[in-house]
Design a protein around this motif. Structure first.
Motif, mmCIF file in Angstrom:
data_model
loop_
_atom_site.group_PDB
_atom_site.id
_atom_site.type_symbol
_atom_site.label_atom_id
_atom_site.label_comp_id
_atom_site.label_asym_id
_atom_site.label_seq_id
_atom_site.Cartn_x
_atom_site.Cartn_y
_atom_site.Cartn_z
ATOM 1 N N THR A 132 0.831 -1.193 0.000
ATOM 2 C CA THR A 132 0.000 0.000 0.000
ATOM 3 C C THR A 132 0.873 1.253 0.000
ATOM 4 O O THR A 132 1.940 1.280 0.639
ATOM 5 C CB THR A 132 -0.942 0.016 1.227
ATOM 6 N N ASP A 133 0.467 2.273 -0.739
ATOM 7 C CA ASP A 133 1.243 3.527 -0.787
ATOM 8 C C ASP A 133 1.250 4.219 0.569
ATOM 9 O O ASP A 133 2.238 4.839 0.954
ATOM 10 C CB ASP A 133 0.646 4.466 -1.844
ATOM 11 N N ASN A 134 0.154 4.088 1.287
ATOM 12 C CA ASN A 134 0.027 4.739 2.587
ATOM 13 C C ASN A 134 0.428 3.740 3.667
ATOM 14 O O ASN A 134 -0.401 3.067 4.259
ATOM 15 C CB ASN A 134 -1.425 5.208 2.789
ATOM 16 N N ASP A 135 1.745 3.635 3.913
ATOM 17 C CA ASP A 135 2.252 2.660 4.871
ATOM 18 C C ASP A 135 1.712 2.952 6.271
ATOM 19 O O ASP A 135 1.521 4.099 6.655
ATOM 20 C CB ASP A 135 3.781 2.676 4.877
ATOM 21 N N GLN A 136 1.462 1.869 7.011
ATOM 22 C CA GLN A 136 0.936 1.995 8.365
ATOM 23 C C GLN A 136 1.851 1.251 9.332
ATOM 24 O O GLN A 136 2.551 0.313 8.954
ATOM 25 C CB GLN A 136 -0.472 1.400 8.438
ATOM 26 N N TYR A 137 1.807 1.683 10.590
ATOM 27 C CA TYR A 137 2.560 0.985 11.631
ATOM 28 C C TYR A 137 1.604 0.120 12.440
ATOM 29 O O TYR A 137 0.521 0.566 12.817
ATOM 30 C CB TYR A 137 3.284 1.983 12.541
ATOM 31 N N ILE A 138 2.019 -1.108 12.666
ATOM 32 C CA ILE A 138 1.192 -2.049 13.420
ATOM 33 C C ILE A 138 1.847 -2.311 14.776
ATOM 34 O O ILE A 138 3.072 -2.281 14.915
ATOM 35 C CB ILE A 138 0.990 -3.364 12.650
ATOM 36 N N ASN A 184 5.527 -24.636 -9.627
ATOM 37 C CA ASN A 184 4.866 -23.904 -10.720
ATOM 38 C C ASN A 184 3.543 -23.266 -10.276
ATOM 39 O O ASN A 184 2.460 -23.771 -10.597
ATOM 40 C CB ASN A 184 4.625 -24.819 -11.925
ATOM 41 N N GLY A 185 3.643 -22.190 -9.551
ATOM 42 C CA GLY A 185 2.436 -21.502 -9.107
ATOM 43 C C GLY A 185 2.718 -20.053 -8.783
ATOM 44 O O GLY A 185 3.770 -19.503 -9.138
ATOM 45 N N ARG A 186 1.785 -19.433 -8.072
ATOM 46 C CA ARG A 186 1.921 -18.021 -7.732
ATOM 47 C C ARG A 186 1.500 -17.787 -6.281
ATOM 48 O O ARG A 186 0.504 -18.346 -5.806
ATOM 49 C CB ARG A 186 1.044 -17.154 -8.652
ATOM 50 N N ILE A 187 2.270 -16.947 -5.604
ATOM 51 C CA ILE A 187 1.938 -16.487 -4.250
ATOM 52 C C ILE A 187 2.077 -14.972 -4.234
ATOM 53 O O ILE A 187 3.062 -14.432 -4.763
ATOM 54 C CB ILE A 187 2.860 -17.103 -3.185
ATOM 55 N N LYS A 188 1.121 -14.310 -3.645
ATOM 56 C CA LYS A 188 1.157 -12.845 -3.592
ATOM 57 C C LYS A 188 0.981 -12.378 -2.152
ATOM 58 O O LYS A 188 0.087 -12.836 -1.436
ATOM 59 C CB LYS A 188 0.045 -12.256 -4.458
ATOM 60 N N ILE A 189 1.856 -11.462 -1.731
ATOM 61 C CA ILE A 189 1.757 -10.820 -0.421
ATOM 62 C C ILE A 189 1.300 -9.387 -0.661
ATOM 63 O O ILE A 189 1.952 -8.650 -1.403
ATOM 64 C CB ILE A 189 3.109 -10.814 0.317
ATOM 65 N N SER A 190 0.210 -8.983 -0.049
ATOM 66 C CA SER A 190 -0.271 -7.613 -0.257
ATOM 67 C C SER A 190 -0.657 -6.981 1.086
ATOM 68 O O SER A 190 -1.201 -7.644 1.965
ATOM 69 C CB SER A 190 -1.477 -7.598 -1.207
ATOM 70 N N THR A 191 -0.345 -5.696 1.221
ATOM 71 C CA THR A 191 -0.731 -4.940 2.409
ATOM 72 C C THR A 191 -1.808 -3.935 2.010
ATOM 73 O O THR A 191 -1.846 -3.450 0.880
ATOM 74 C CB THR A 191 0.471 -4.207 3.020
ATOM 75 N N HIS A 192 -2.667 -3.614 2.974
ATOM 76 C CA HIS A 192 -3.809 -2.750 2.687
ATOM 77 C C HIS A 192 -4.001 -1.753 3.826
ATOM 78 O O HIS A 192 -3.806 -2.091 5.005
ATOM 79 C CB HIS A 192 -5.073 -3.589 2.490
ATOM 80 N N HIS A 193 -4.400 -0.554 3.445
ATOM 81 C CA HIS A 193 -4.596 0.520 4.416
ATOM 82 C C HIS A 193 -6.000 0.520 4.995
ATOM 83 O O HIS A 193 -6.205 0.765 6.188
ATOM 84 C CB HIS A 193 -4.283 1.875 3.753
ATOM 85 N N SER A 194 -6.983 0.255 4.149
ATOM 86 C CA SER A 194 -8.370 0.292 4.607
ATOM 87 C C SER A 194 -9.143 -0.898 4.032
ATOM 88 O O SER A 194 -9.472 -0.900 2.844
ATOM 89 C CB SER A 194 -9.032 1.607 4.181
ATOM 90 N N LYS A 252 -6.172 -13.955 5.346
ATOM 91 C CA LYS A 252 -6.330 -12.534 5.617
ATOM 92 C C LYS A 252 -6.126 -12.269 7.103
ATOM 93 O O LYS A 252 -6.680 -12.980 7.952
ATOM 94 C CB LYS A 252 -7.726 -12.064 5.209
ATOM 95 N N ILE A 253 -5.331 -11.245 7.397
ATOM 96 C CA ILE A 253 -5.096 -10.842 8.787
ATOM 97 C C ILE A 253 -5.459 -9.368 8.909
ATOM 98 O O ILE A 253 -4.942 -8.526 8.177
ATOM 99 C CB ILE A 253 -3.628 -11.050 9.193
ATOM 100 N N PHE A 254 -6.352 -9.065 9.845
ATOM 101 C CA PHE A 254 -6.808 -7.698 10.070
ATOM 102 C C PHE A 254 -6.303 -7.223 11.435
ATOM 103 O O PHE A 254 -6.445 -7.931 12.433
ATOM 104 C CB PHE A 254 -8.333 -7.617 10.017
ATOM 105 N N PHE A 255 -5.747 -6.019 11.440
ATOM 106 C CA PHE A 255 -5.155 -5.484 12.665
ATOM 107 C C PHE A 255 -6.088 -4.491 13.345
ATOM 108 O O PHE A 255 -6.709 -3.654 12.674
ATOM 109 C CB PHE A 255 -3.833 -4.774 12.342
#
Length: 263
Positions: free
Chosen positions: A148-154, A179-189, A252-255
């Motif tokens: 995410t462009d708007n980095d957050q501190y946890i 032969n596959g795909r894994i994606k790590i993504s962070t989210h602000h909201s 999914k992990i929500f803080f």
């Protein structure tokens, strides 16, 4: 009893009461997640302590005896024990593997209380990406990072939380194989991190048991990894879910925010 995809357990009771001669049915829904987790944890802690005591005592004695026997055979000088020595060495290694297995179980009940500090969510994701990228590359699995462009501190225990993410990604690439795909993504909201893969989907039957102690879908698994993940995330007051959606398995992990509210 109903368990939903975010690891919450509810007790649903249908009853009724009589008022002015009329029957009024109602449904009472009560969350009992905390009570069940406490009973469950107390149960498996007692089992693990008993197993650790018995197995460690036996393994230690057997390992020492095997070492002595192997030394005696080696000092004999003749070749008549050559066929026995590999079996002794294999048995000694097996004792070591069993001790390691019990040690891994014991670690689940020794998870210390988290030491919280403010950590950049994006930096945590980058660190885990670096730790797991080599293994993924060897399996020809594309590991990608979307921050995410708007980095957050946890507010987390950095060491424990990093291990949680490593375990989740390890489960993902082991499920894929190659032969596959894994994606790590962070989210602000909402403030969250999602790890998704295109490996085998999670069946409805498995979904109901995913975070049950010692449950695993792997032929050689121990069912310990998700136990550890659940314990740490629960101690961090994080909401989490694991399910297959639109062809992807997503963890999914929500803080919570500083005031305990999920954004």
């Amino acid at each position: 009893m109903v368990r939903n995809s975010v690891n919450k357990v509810y007790r649903c009771i249908r009853s009724s009461f009589i008022d002015q001669g009329f029957n009024h049915p109602f449904i009472l829904i009560e969350e009992i997640t905390h009570e069940l987790l406490k009973i469950e944890k107390d149960s498996y802690e007692r089992i693990i302590r008993m197993m650790s005591h018995e197995v460690n005592n036996s393994v230690g004695a057997i390992g020492s005896t095997l070492n002595v026997v192997a030394d005696i055979f080696k000092q004999d000088g003749s070749n008549k024990w050559e066929y026995v020595l590999p079996a002794i060495e294999a048995s000694f290694d097996r004792c070591g593997h069993l001790a390691s297995f019990i040690s891994n179980l014991a670690q689940v009940i020794r998870i210390p209380e988290p030491t919280f500090s403010l950590i950049s969510l994006n930096e945590q994701a980058r660190s885990v990406y670096s730790l797991t990228s080599i293994e993924c590359r060897q399996r020809n699995i594309e590991l990608s990072l979307s921050l995410t462009d708007n980095d957050q501190y946890i507010h987390v225990d950095g060491i424990q939380f990093e291990q949680v993410l490593v375990n989740i990604i390890k489960n993902a690439y082991e499920a894929i194989g190659e032969n596959g795909r894994i994606k790590i993504s962070t989210h602000h909201s909402p403030l969250s991190i999602i790890i998704e893969d295109n490996g085998p989907r999670i069946s409805e039957e498995a979904k109901q048991k995913l975070f049950t102690p010692f449950f695993t879908t792997k032929s050689s698994g121990q069912g310990i990894g998700l136990m550890f993940v659940r314990e740490v995330l629960t101690n961090h007051r994080c909401r989490f879910s694991l399910s297959t959606e639109e062809g992807y398995t997503r963890f999914k992990i929500f803080f919570p925010t500083a005031d305990g509210i999920y954004s």
